[in-house]
Design an enzyme around this catalytic site. Structure first.
Site, short mmCIF file in Angstrom:
data_model
loop_
_atom_site.label_atom_id
_atom_site.label_comp_id
_atom_site.label_asym_id
_atom_site.label_seq_id
_atom_site.Cartn_x
_atom_site.Cartn_y
_atom_site.Cartn_z
N LYS A 144 -34.54 -12.77 13.90
CA LYS A 144 -34.26 -12.49 15.38
C LYS A 144 -34.17 -11.18 15.90
O LYS A 144 -33.76 -10.23 14.94
CB LYS A 144 -32.93 -13.22 15.70
CG LYS A 144 -32.60 -14.64 15.44
CD LYS A 144 -31.50 -15.36 16.00
CE LYS A 144 -31.39 -16.76 15.38
NZ LYS A 144 -30.16 -17.25 15.29
N ARG A 201 -28.24 -6.25 11.24
CA ARG A 201 -27.14 -7.05 10.62
C ARG A 201 -27.30 -7.47 9.16
O ARG A 201 -28.19 -7.49 8.64
CB ARG A 201 -26.97 -8.35 11.38
CG ARG A 201 -26.09 -9.47 10.79
CD ARG A 201 -26.16 -10.73 11.14
NE ARG A 201 -25.19 -11.52 10.25
CZ ARG A 201 -25.36 -12.84 10.16
NH1 ARG A 201 -26.57 -13.53 10.61
NH2 ARG A 201 -24.50 -13.62 9.40
N LEU A 208 -18.04 -22.29 13.89
CA LEU A 208 -18.78 -23.66 13.49
C LEU A 208 -20.05 -23.67 13.58
O LEU A 208 -20.26 -23.97 14.93
CB LEU A 208 -17.84 -24.91 13.84
CG LEU A 208 -16.35 -24.60 13.75
CD1 LEU A 208 -15.74 -25.94 14.40
CD2 LEU A 208 -15.68 -24.50 12.24
N GLY A 209 -20.93 -23.28 12.67
CA GLY A 209 -22.37 -23.29 12.89
C GLY A 209 -23.01 -24.07 11.82
O GLY A 209 -21.92 -24.54 11.01
N ARG A 239 -26.16 -32.45 15.29
CA ARG A 239 -26.65 -33.42 16.25
C ARG A 239 -27.09 -34.70 15.70
O ARG A 239 -26.90 -35.84 16.33
CB ARG A 239 -27.99 -32.95 17.19
CG ARG A 239 -27.17 -31.85 18.19
CD ARG A 239 -28.36 -30.88 18.71
NE ARG A 239 -28.74 -30.08 17.75
CZ ARG A 239 -29.33 -28.94 18.07
NH1 ARG A 239 -29.61 -28.50 19.21
NH2 ARG A 239 -29.78 -28.03 17.00
N GLY A 251 -22.52 -22.76 17.01
CA GLY A 251 -23.41 -23.92 17.28
C GLY A 251 -22.46 -24.99 17.73
O GLY A 251 -22.61 -25.66 18.67
N ILE A 252 -21.62 -25.48 16.70
CA ILE A 252 -20.94 -26.77 16.75
C ILE A 252 -19.85 -26.32 17.36
O ILE A 252 -19.31 -27.29 18.48
CB ILE A 252 -20.58 -27.07 15.13
CG1 ILE A 252 -21.84 -27.56 14.43
CG2 ILE A 252 -19.70 -28.32 15.43
CD1 ILE A 252 -21.48 -27.56 12.98
N GLU A 267 -19.30 -24.47 20.04
CA GLU A 267 -19.61 -24.25 21.33
C GLU A 267 -20.00 -25.65 22.18
O GLU A 267 -19.61 -26.05 23.21
CB GLU A 267 -20.65 -23.39 21.75
CG GLU A 267 -20.40 -21.85 21.50
CD GLU A 267 -21.60 -21.06 21.44
OE1 GLU A 267 -22.53 -21.11 22.05
OE2 GLU A 267 -21.71 -20.48 20.43
N GLU A 290 -22.92 -11.60 19.01
CA GLU A 290 -23.05 -10.73 17.78
C GLU A 290 -24.02 -9.43 17.95
O GLU A 290 -23.75 -8.16 17.62
CB GLU A 290 -23.64 -11.53 16.72
CG GLU A 290 -22.70 -12.51 16.15
CD GLU A 290 -23.20 -13.37 15.37
OE1 GLU A 290 -23.98 -14.27 15.74
OE2 GLU A 290 -22.80 -13.61 14.46
P1 AMP Z 1 -25.59 -22.23 14.58
O1 AMP Z 1 -25.83 -22.05 13.24
O2 AMP Z 1 -24.27 -21.45 15.29
O3 AMP Z 1 -26.77 -22.02 15.39
O4 AMP Z 1 -25.41 -23.83 15.00
C1 AMP Z 1 -26.20 -24.84 14.06
C2 AMP Z 1 -25.37 -26.06 14.23
O5 AMP Z 1 -24.93 -26.29 15.93
C3 AMP Z 1 -26.14 -27.33 14.03
O6 AMP Z 1 -25.34 -28.12 13.07
C4 AMP Z 1 -26.33 -28.11 15.45
O7 AMP Z 1 -26.42 -29.47 15.21
C5 AMP Z 1 -25.04 -27.66 16.16
N1 AMP Z 1 -25.20 -27.87 17.42
C6 AMP Z 1 -26.17 -27.29 18.48
N2 AMP Z 1 -26.22 -27.63 19.59
C7 AMP Z 1 -25.47 -29.06 19.68
C8 AMP Z 1 -24.95 -29.99 20.43
N3 AMP Z 1 -25.61 -29.83 21.34
N4 AMP Z 1 -24.15 -30.83 20.15
C9 AMP Z 1 -23.75 -30.85 18.95
N5 AMP Z 1 -24.12 -30.03 17.93
C10 AMP Z 1 -24.96 -29.08 18.18
#
Ligand code: AMP
Length: 398
Positions: free
Chosen positions: A17, A91, A203-204, A286, A332-333, A335, A384
């Site tokens: 990125k 990063r 939580l991602g 998701r 991602g989770i 938010e 970030e």
């Molecule tokens: P990240 O690593 O911060 O990009 O987060 C990725 C995680 O966020 C994955 O498990 C995705 O399924 C989750 N995520 C992203 N959008 C959503 C959503 N609208 N609802 C539930 N989980 C989500």
């Protein structure tokens, strides 16, 4: 300081990125951002968007390796369509036990960080590759390494130390913590009213949680590597060491060498475990929520395990902080997954954490705690890249 274009490069195991900010006298404006995603696949993605979100590049190239992927980025940055960078911030997840300060990158520094690939094996190889390329294709432009471990340097010796024989501690085996740039960006956004006792849950796909007192890291869940701490998409999180020995003995029975056995064990704990391992279905929240809706019991167990583990960490951090003013969800989770936030907080009323279901029914920045909740609960997306630019500007001025 006059205005400078600062390029941010942020690589993951299968993506690069990037973004360019115009930085000057406190003002930061993102000019554009982009990504190459799906490195190692035939159908990757390459896009660049301007500040208004308009796609300037939108391609689906084959991305057999990181060299092809980075060349796309480098060619775009050299096309004349975008301002040439005056400085570059990279990063870096881990610089090992000796590279702990954000600083200007030199070829020997890259070699030093590369020698600690074992500390972040999914992230370091591509990051050092990109650093070497950037020094070559932007000659004379200062490059800086901005570390995820930097934020956690304030942890106490007790928190950092691992209960192992000293000979391994002397090799740098200790708790470092990761996602530090995300945590810094949350504190940056909370200024000037940073609460005394704060817990942030990032939580991602990778997940961690930190206890923060007066803006400084007190403790964090990840340890030597990003595989430690809480369960995440494909990683175990903390686990009884006996489990590692059990799996290693199974693997060693058929592995050709000790090194191969170690690699296989690494794959098990870093790429095949966590939400994916328990559900047997997916590491993506998701997809797991969708499966739960259709009655998939393993998906339910995986997500319950995730939420249960995070609630336990929150409890132990409240004890460590000796109080709690605010809990922040990010990543991602954090938010977007309304249900995970509700499930994590459901049993935490005794700690003063009470969500308002209507307020929690949102994606993106919001206060989600009930009016009478002793602890404020918020959702704050991380910034970030902006934090990396802030570090670069500070280091340029030194
Ligand atoms: P990240 O690593 O911060 O990009 O987060 C990725 C995680 O966020 C994955 O498990 C995705 O399924 C989750 N995520 C992203 N959008 C959503 C959503 N609208 N609802 C539930 N989980 C989500």
């Amino acid at each position: 300081m006059s205005s400078l274009p600062v390029l941010v490069l942020n690589s993951g195991s299968s993506s690069i990125k990037f973004s360019v900010y115009e930085a000057g006298d406190g003002a930061r404006t993102r000019l554009f951002e982009g990504a190459v995603d799906g490195i190692g696949t035939e159908f990757g993605e390459f896009w660049i968007k301007d500040a208004g979100g308009k796609k300037l590049v939108d391609q689906t190239p084959a991305l057999p390796n990181r060299a092809v992927a980075f060349k796309l980025v480098a060619d775009a940055l050299h096309s004349g369509q975008f301002p040439a960078p005056a400085a570059i911030g990279h990063r870096m997840v881990s610089g090992g036990p000796t590279v702990l300060e954000n600083q200007r990158i030199t070829p020997p520094l890259i070699d030093e960080m590369e020698s600690y690939t074992a500390f972040a094996p999914l992230h370091t190889p591509i990051a050092v590759y990109i650093m070497r390329q950037a020094l070559e294709i932007f000659p004379g432009v200062p490059n800086f390494v901005i570390l995820d471990t930097y934020f956690h340097r304030t942890m106490s010796e007790v928190a950092k130390h691992m209960p192992i024989p000293d000979e391994y501690a002397a090799m740098g085996v200790r708790r470092y913590g990761y996602h530090g740039i995300s945590y810094e960006s949350i504190i940056y956004q909370l200024q000037p009213s940073v609460p005394e006792c704060l817990i942030v849950a990032h939580l991602g796909n990778g997940a961690s949680i930190s206890a923060i007192r007066n803006g400084r890291c007190l403790d964090t869940s990840m340890g030597l590597t990003p595989t430690g701490g809480i369960i995440s998409g494909t990683r175990t999180g903390d686990i009884d060491p006996g489990v590692l020995l059990f799996i290693l003995r199974q693997i060693a029975a058929t592995a050709a060498s000790a090194a191969e056995a170690a690699d296989q064990l690494e794959t098990v704990v870093s790429k095949r475990s966590g939400l994916l391992g328990v559900s047997g279905l997916s590491n993506d929240m998701r997809e797991l929520r969708e499966a739960i809706r259709t009655g998939n019991a393993k998906a339910r167990l995986a997500v319950d395990k995730f939420c249960w583990t995070i609630a336990r960490w929150i409890g132990s951090f409240v004890a460590e902080l000796n109080g709690l003013d605010m809990l922040v969800f990010t990543g991602g989770i954090g938010e977007n997954d309304i249900a995970s936030r509700a499930e994590i907080c459901a049993g935490l009323g005794a700690l003063g954490i009470v969500l308002d279901p209507a307020r929690n029914n949102v994606r993106g920045a919001a206060v989600i705690s009930a009016e009478n909740s002793p602890v404020t609960v918020r959702v704050i997306p991380p910034l970030e890249d902006l934090m990396i630019v802030n570090h670069v500007v500070r280091l340029l001025g030194e």
